[in-house]
Design a protein around this motif. Structure first.
Motif, short mmCIF file in Angstrom:
data_model
loop_
_atom_site.label_atom_id
_atom_site.label_comp_id
_atom_site.label_asym_id
_atom_site.label_seq_id
_atom_site.Cartn_x
_atom_site.Cartn_y
_atom_site.Cartn_z
N MET A 1 44.08 32.09 35.29
CA MET A 1 44.46 33.24 34.47
C MET A 1 43.34 33.56 33.47
N CYS A 2 42.76 32.50 32.89
CA CYS A 2 41.75 32.69 31.87
C CYS A 2 40.42 33.17 32.45
N HIS A 3 40.26 33.02 33.75
CA HIS A 3 39.03 33.56 34.36
C HIS A 3 39.26 35.00 34.81
N LYS A 4 40.56 35.31 34.99
CA LYS A 4 40.93 36.60 35.56
C LYS A 4 40.66 37.76 34.60
N PHE A 5 41.03 37.59 33.32
CA PHE A 5 40.93 38.77 32.45
C PHE A 5 39.49 39.16 32.11
N PRO A 6 38.57 38.17 31.86
CA PRO A 6 37.19 38.62 31.63
C PRO A 6 36.57 39.21 32.89
N LYS A 7 36.96 38.69 34.03
CA LYS A 7 36.44 39.22 35.30
C LYS A 7 36.91 40.66 35.49
N ALA A 8 38.21 40.86 35.24
CA ALA A 8 38.77 42.20 35.40
C ALA A 8 38.11 43.16 34.41
N LEU A 9 37.80 42.66 33.22
CA LEU A 9 37.17 43.52 32.21
C LEU A 9 35.80 44.00 32.70
N SER B 1 42.84 51.15 42.82
CA SER B 1 42.28 49.79 42.82
C SER B 1 41.46 49.54 41.56
N ALA B 2 40.80 50.58 41.05
CA ALA B 2 40.00 50.40 39.83
C ALA B 2 40.91 50.24 38.61
N SER B 3 41.98 51.05 38.57
CA SER B 3 42.89 50.97 37.41
C SER B 3 43.65 49.65 37.41
N GLU B 4 43.83 49.07 38.60
CA GLU B 4 44.49 47.77 38.69
C GLU B 4 43.70 46.71 37.92
N LEU B 5 42.39 46.90 37.84
CA LEU B 5 41.57 45.94 37.08
C LEU B 5 41.96 45.97 35.60
N VAL B 6 42.30 47.17 35.10
CA VAL B 6 42.75 47.26 33.70
C VAL B 6 44.09 46.54 33.56
N VAL B 7 44.97 46.74 34.55
CA VAL B 7 46.27 46.06 34.54
C VAL B 7 46.04 44.54 34.52
N ALA B 8 45.13 44.08 35.39
CA ALA B 8 44.85 42.64 35.48
C ALA B 8 44.30 42.12 34.16
N ILE C 1 33.24 28.16 35.16
CA ILE C 1 32.49 27.98 36.42
C ILE C 1 32.93 29.03 37.45
N ILE C 2 34.24 29.25 37.51
CA ILE C 2 34.70 30.28 38.46
C ILE C 2 34.13 31.64 38.05
N LEU C 3 34.13 31.87 36.73
CA LEU C 3 33.58 33.15 36.23
C LEU C 3 32.11 33.31 36.62
N ALA C 4 31.39 32.21 36.58
CA ALA C 4 29.96 32.27 36.91
C ALA C 4 29.77 32.89 38.29
N GLY C 5 30.61 32.51 39.23
CA GLY C 5 30.51 33.08 40.57
C GLY C 5 31.18 34.43 40.68
N SER C 6 32.35 34.54 40.05
CA SER C 6 33.14 35.76 40.28
C SER C 6 32.52 36.99 39.62
N LEU C 7 31.74 36.79 38.53
CA LEU C 7 31.11 37.97 37.93
C LEU C 7 30.01 38.53 38.83
N PHE C 8 29.37 37.67 39.60
CA PHE C 8 28.42 38.18 40.60
C PHE C 8 29.19 38.98 41.65
N GLY C 9 30.32 38.39 42.06
CA GLY C 9 31.12 39.01 43.12
C GLY C 9 31.72 40.33 42.70
#
Lengths: 277, 362
Positions: B63-71, B224-231, B255-263
């Motif tokens: 959950m804690c990696h999800k919101f900065p990624k979505a941002l 799909s883009a607005s869902e990122l705001v929801v997330a 660590i997950i963020l490190a990869g997921s922000l690239f993704g």
């Protein structure tokens, strides 16, 4: 050095919209220091776009126009009347010159070699006069223009340039082409590495502090935000440097969002009965 | 509470293999999220648990990696004009309520039926929701593909037209993604359901995005883009709640963020190269494959609850491993379709550019 600075300043201004307040003022100040726009015509039909653009621009920024008419054969000037009647009515004088070499070389030598031409702020020409018909040929052409003493504005109607609506400034694409954000990527990359190193090297301390609960909950949240800022910027620049970027169409759509004005319902007019006596 | 404290003190030791594993899973999850607005999380939680991370810590760290990624994803896609911030925030607030209610139901089921009961509830929710919504989305994507009209503008669904036509005074709000005024009352059940699903299966977007498309009438890209705001809204609230109990292992999130922000950056860029139906296709494919993965686990939980005959250790192991493998396959398939579509899109753009140049040079 001064010219380099001026070109840079000009590039920055031209790569944004002319309509922005403040920027127009800066541009006016810049141009007033150096007086005129050099409009280059070659007798092609397309010249009219460059003429219109120069006229509008000179009016807006209060600069004069000087015309350089480059022609292969001075006896054949098919579109000269078309192009120049408008200018004559605006009281602008012009100079016709026989073009012995290429248009590009003539412009460069005219601006750079002629001592009298130091008052030219920038050159305006239609991109097709230079044989530039696509982004690719424009990019390929760039290095030849680097030695020009002042900026060059390309007026273009080519589909690729539509976003700028005939305000295509050659520098616009060169800015993005030349300035791959390598420096920014390195800075944010180093900051990101430093953050991760600090986090992993102090695992025990951080874990015990961040898991105390209550108000300590703000620590992991703040850390997540900080990572998203630093590492997020790094990853963004990383893909840009690799050349993986969104389509230009998407970027255009993103910047051209229109404001919605809500339609308000108007009260229906009440029917009235009028009787004439 | 004692259990929670115990779980928090059980944070795993990280070695380079663990870090690499989380980085790669994070990258693929981020790629899918950037493209379809959510996803990826469903494989991260079990992925972390397979490393020995306690369940609650895995959920909290995810959950804690999800919101900065979505941002980051939302900001990126906002640059392409795809985000409807107003819709995202309002939807997100109702979803947040759904998350809390969903978590409450989870806790009650867990206390009444134990871990197996809770797992069964999660798997059944997966299977039912993904079968209905995933099947519908995939069918629609395939229909569009078969019609050969993939470039045509998306049509607003009949249901969405009806929703947009309802006028409830005092509740009407204009949303730019819909280009219409819609009663906020319609958003309450949709947002709430999205939040409940997020609390149950970790991917609220499987309900959020299709509901924005088919019920509200938003284009796929904007949904799909607005869902990122929801997330982001949901993830921020949820992370804070878990962090209050000290359950977030920030090392895992980081660590997950490190990869997921690239993704996520790559996934967001990818949306500009594809036709809108691709969003539906990727989402539908992932949903349907994941459905099979979770369905495999249903007999395991049923046997644990004593409802069906007890399964042997080997059978349980095979089912568990196959389930995880199918889940990973779902994510990889999504990532493959996205990268392939991006590649084709980029090639097509280059071809058009060359063609135009050739025409103009004639």
């Amino acid at each position: 050095m001064e010219i380099k600075k001026l070109v840079q300043q000009f590039e920055d201004l031209m790569s944004t919209s002319f309509l922005e307040e403040g920027k127009l003022e800066t541009l006016k100040r810049m141009v007033n220091n150096r007086h005129r726009i050099l409009l280059v015509l070659t007798g092609m039909e397309v010249d009219m776009d460059a003429v219109n653009y120069s006229l509008n621009l000179s009016r807006r920024i209060g600069a004069g126009i000087k015309i350089l008419y480059l022609t292969r054969d001075i006896s054949e000037l098919p579109y000269i009347d078309n192009s120049l009647n408008k200018l004559k009515s605006a009281g602008i004088s012009y100079q016709i010159k026989v073009c012995n070499s290429s248009v590009k070389e003539e412009i460069v030598s005219y601006i750079n070699n002629d001592e009298k031409e130091t008052d030219i702020s920038f050159v305006v020409i239609d991109s097709r006069d230079l044989g530039i018909r696509s982004l690719r040929s424009q990019k390929a052409d760039y290095h030849d223009w680097e030695k020009l003493r002042c900026p060059l504005v390309l007026v273009s109607k080519t589909p690729k340039f539509i976003s700028l609506k005939r305000r295509m400034v050659m520098t616009q694409n060169y800015v993005s082409m030349r300035k791959k954000p390598i420096g920014k990527m390195v800075i944010y990359g180093l900051a990101s590495v430093a953050m991760y190193a600090a986090l992993l090297m102090n695992q025990a301390t951080i874990t015990s502090l961040f898991t105390r609960g209550a108000w300590y909950a703000l620590f992991p949240i703040a850390t997540a935000f900080a990572i998203s800022f630093v590492h997020g910027h790094f990853t963004g620049y990383f893909w840009s440097v690799l050349g993986v970027e969104a389509t230009k169409k998407a970027l255009r759509t993103g910047t051209q969002e229109q404001k919605h004005t809500e339609k308000r319902e108007r009260p229906q007019p009440q029917p009235r009965l009028r009787a004439k006596l | 509470m004692q259990n929670i404290a115990l779980e928090a003190s059980n944070f795993i030791d990280l070695n380079s293999m663990n870090i690499l594993y989380l980085f790669i899973v994070g990258f693929i999850g981020g790629l899918v999220s950037g493209f379809i607005g959510s996803g990826g999380a469903f494989v991260l939680t079990p992925g972390m648990m397979s490393l020995g991370v306690p369940g609650l810590v895995a959920v909290a760290s995810n959950m804690c990696h999800k919101f900065p990624k979505a941002l980051v994803g939302a900001i990126k896609r906002a640059k392409y004009g795809q985000v409807d911030v107003k819709l995202g925030i309002i939807f997100g607030i109702f979803a947040e309520a759904g998350v809390f209610y969903g978590a409450h139901i989870q806790e009650r089921i867990k206390s009444a039926f134990g871990d197996a009961g809770s797992n069964l509830y999660v798997s059944v929710a997966f299977v039912v929701v993904l079968a209905i919504v995933g099947g519908f989305v995939l069918r629609d994507a395939i229909k569009t593909y078969r019609s050969g009209n993939t470039s045509a503008e998306e049509k607003t669904a009949k249901l969405a037209k009806w929703v947009q036509s309802i006028n409830i005074p005092g509740t009407m709000v204009y949303f730019k993604s819909l280009n219409a005024r819609v009663s906020i009352l319609f958003l309450i059940p949709l947002g709430f359901g999205t939040g409940m699903l997020a609390a149950t299966i970790a991917v609220g977007g499987f309900l959020g995005v299709p509901s924005m498309i088919y019920v509200l009438g938003a284009p796929s890209l904007m949904a799909s883009a607005s869902e990122l705001v929801v997330a982001f809204v949901m993830g921020l609230g949820g992370s804070f709640k878990y962090a209050l109990h000290g359950l977030v292992d920030i090392r895992l999130s980081a660590i997950i963020l490190a990869g997921s922000l690239f993704g996520i950056q790559l996934g967001a860029i990818g949306t500009t190269y594809v036709k809108p139906f691709m969003i539906k296709l990727v989402m539908g494919v992932i949903m349907v494959i994941v459905l099979f993965s979770r369905a495999l686990m249903v007999p395991v939980y049923l046997s644990q609850l004593g409802i069906i005959q007890t399964l042997t250790e080997t059978t349980i192991k095979i089912l568990k491993n196959s389930s995880f493998a199918i889940m990973a396959f779902a994510l990889l398939s999504g990532a493959f379709i996205i990268l392939r579509a991006m590649w084709i899109g980029k090639k097509a753009e280059r071809a058009i550019e060359e063609k135009e140049e050739a025409i103009e040079n004639v």
